[in-house]
Design a protein around this motif. Structure first.
Motif, PDB file in Angstrom:
ATOM      1  N   ARG A 206       2.760  -3.630  -5.185  1.00  0.00           N
ATOM      2  CA  ARG A 206       3.318  -2.504  -5.938  1.00  0.00           C
ATOM      3  C   ARG A 206       3.987  -1.488  -5.015  1.00  0.00           C
ATOM      4  NH1 ARG A 206      -0.936  -0.995 -10.642  1.00  0.00           N
ATOM      5  NH2 ARG A 206       0.874   0.077 -11.490  1.00  0.00           N
ATOM      6  N   ILE A 207       3.403  -1.261  -3.835  1.00  0.00           N
ATOM      7  CA  ILE A 207       4.025  -0.362  -2.864  1.00  0.00           C
ATOM      8  C   ILE A 207       5.377  -0.933  -2.426  1.00  0.00           C
ATOM      9  CG2 ILE A 207       3.882   0.541  -0.502  1.00  0.00           C
ATOM     10  CD1 ILE A 207       0.833   0.773  -0.931  1.00  0.00           C
TER      11      ILE A 207
ATOM     12  N   HIS B  39       7.970  -0.688  -5.179  1.00  0.00           N
ATOM     13  CA  HIS B  39       8.449   0.690  -5.341  1.00  0.00           C
ATOM     14  C   HIS B  39       9.451   1.033  -4.242  1.00  0.00           C
ATOM     15  CE1 HIS B  39       7.426   5.262  -5.577  1.00  0.00           C
ATOM     16  NE2 HIS B  39       8.569   4.989  -6.165  1.00  0.00           N
TER      17      HIS B  39
ATOM     18  N   ASP C 118      13.433   2.022  -5.118  1.00  0.00           N
ATOM     19  CA  ASP C 118      13.985   3.350  -4.846  1.00  0.00           C
ATOM     20  C   ASP C 118      15.072   3.348  -3.766  1.00  0.00           C
ATOM     21  OD1 ASP C 118      12.306   4.328  -6.784  1.00  0.00           O
ATOM     22  OD2 ASP C 118      11.436   5.900  -5.528  1.00  0.00           O
TER      23      ASP C 118
ATOM     24  N   ALA D 190      11.038   5.895  -0.904  1.00  0.00           N
ATOM     25  CA  ALA D 190      10.060   5.936  -1.990  1.00  0.00           C
ATOM     26  C   ALA D 190       8.800   6.604  -1.450  1.00  0.00           C
ATOM     27  CB  ALA D 190       9.739   4.522  -2.466  1.00  0.00           C
ATOM     28  N   CYS D 191       7.996   7.154  -2.352  1.00  0.00           N
ATOM     29  CA  CYS D 191       6.755   7.781  -1.911  1.00  0.00           C
ATOM     30  C   CYS D 191       5.730   7.743  -3.029  1.00  0.00           C
ATOM     31  CB  CYS D 191       6.988   9.212  -1.446  1.00  0.00           C
ATOM     32  SG  CYS D 191       7.732  10.306  -2.692  1.00  0.00           S
ATOM     33  N   GLY D 192       4.475   7.843  -2.654  1.00  0.00           N
ATOM     34  CA  GLY D 192       3.415   7.852  -3.645  1.00  0.00           C
ATOM     35  C   GLY D 192       2.047   7.893  -3.001  1.00  0.00           C
TER      36      GLY D 192
ATOM     37  N   PHE E 126      -2.872   3.199  -8.296  1.00  0.00           N
ATOM     38  CA  PHE E 126      -1.504   3.336  -7.799  1.00  0.00           C
ATOM     39  C   PHE E 126      -0.790   4.455  -8.548  1.00  0.00           C
ATOM     40  CE2 PHE E 126       2.997   1.925  -8.071  1.00  0.00           C
ATOM     41  CZ  PHE E 126       3.297   1.904  -6.729  1.00  0.00           C
TER      42      PHE E 126
ATOM     43  N   PRO F 149       2.852   6.075  -8.205  1.00  0.00           N
ATOM     44  CA  PRO F 149       4.178   6.292  -7.609  1.00  0.00           C
ATOM     45  C   PRO F 149       4.639   7.713  -7.911  1.00  0.00           C
ATOM     46  CG  PRO F 149       4.365   4.969  -9.591  1.00  0.00           C
ATOM     47  CD  PRO F 149       2.896   5.186  -9.351  1.00  0.00           C
TER      48      PRO F 149
ATOM     49  N   ASN G 146      10.504  11.105  -5.349  1.00  0.00           N
ATOM     50  CA  ASN G 146      10.969  11.716  -4.111  1.00  0.00           C
ATOM     51  C   ASN G 146      11.907  12.846  -4.506  1.00  0.00           C
ATOM     52  OD1 ASN G 146      12.126  12.524  -1.731  1.00  0.00           O
ATOM     53  ND2 ASN G 146      12.730  10.484  -1.050  1.00  0.00           N
TER      54      ASN G 146
ATOM     55  N   TYR H 174       1.753   6.892   0.849  1.00  0.00           N
ATOM     56  CA  TYR H 174       2.748   5.947   1.358  1.00  0.00           C
ATOM     57  C   TYR H 174       4.164   6.460   1.161  1.00  0.00           C
ATOM     58  CZ  TYR H 174       3.888   4.397  -3.409  1.00  0.00           C
ATOM     59  OH  TYR H 174       4.313   4.359  -4.711  1.00  0.00           O
ATOM     60  N   HIS H 175       5.036   5.955   2.014  1.00  0.00           N
ATOM     61  CA  HIS H 175       6.471   6.154   1.819  1.00  0.00           C
ATOM     62  C   HIS H 175       7.221   5.067   2.569  1.00  0.00           C
ATOM     63  CE1 HIS H 175       6.354   8.390   5.675  1.00  0.00           C
ATOM     64  NE2 HIS H 175       7.671   8.235   5.725  1.00  0.00           N
TER      65      HIS H 175
END
Length: 136
Positions: free
Chosen positions: A11-12, A15, A19, A24-26, A40, A42, A45, A78-79
């Motif tokens: 999923r990371i 994403h 993006d 992407a970030c989350g 998760f 998301p 940004n 994460y990003h």
């Protein structure tokens, strides 16, 4: 070491790809004190930039409130980096405010990378990533 399920890993990465060309970030939230990424989340940004990410302040406020209500914390932040290696930039390091979190970076540059770091008081330490089918 960061232990993460294949589903969350996928999923990371999805994403990050969705993006692009922006970063992407989350967050992946988990039960307080567990060091176990489970939920998760998301994020938008708000910078809408290929070289910088910034959580939307209202979205961050809602997430923080929701995590408090659910007895959760940010286990993974994460990003993505779209054109550079998966290593924290000076800006990433200066903005890292969660000493207990795993900072995951995904690079979509020529060589795909998925790496995790601890960032405490400006000191960056890479850690191994173990991808598992489940936590059972």
């Amino acid at each position: 070491m960061l232990t993460i399920t294949q589903d969350l890993y996928d999923r990371i990465v999805a994403h990050a790809k969705a993006d692009a060309p922006d970063e992407a970030c989350g967050v992946i939230a988990g039960p307080e004190g567990s060091d176990r990424p489970e939920r998760f989340v998301p994020m938008l940004n708000a910078a809408r930039s290929p070289t910088f990410y910034e959580f939307d302040s209202m979205e961050q406020f809602r997430l923080d409130k929701e995590m408090r209500e659910r007895d959760e914390e940010q286990v993974v932040i994460y990003h993505s980096h779209t054109a550079t290696e998966a290593y924290p930039s000076r800006t990433d390091i200066s903005l890292a405010q969660e000493p207990g979190a795993h900072y995951v970076l995904v690079s979509l540059a020529e060589e795909f990378q998925f790496r995790s770091f601890r960032i405490v008081d400006g000191v960056v330490t890479e850690e191994p990533v173990q991808v598992v089918a489940s936590y059972a």
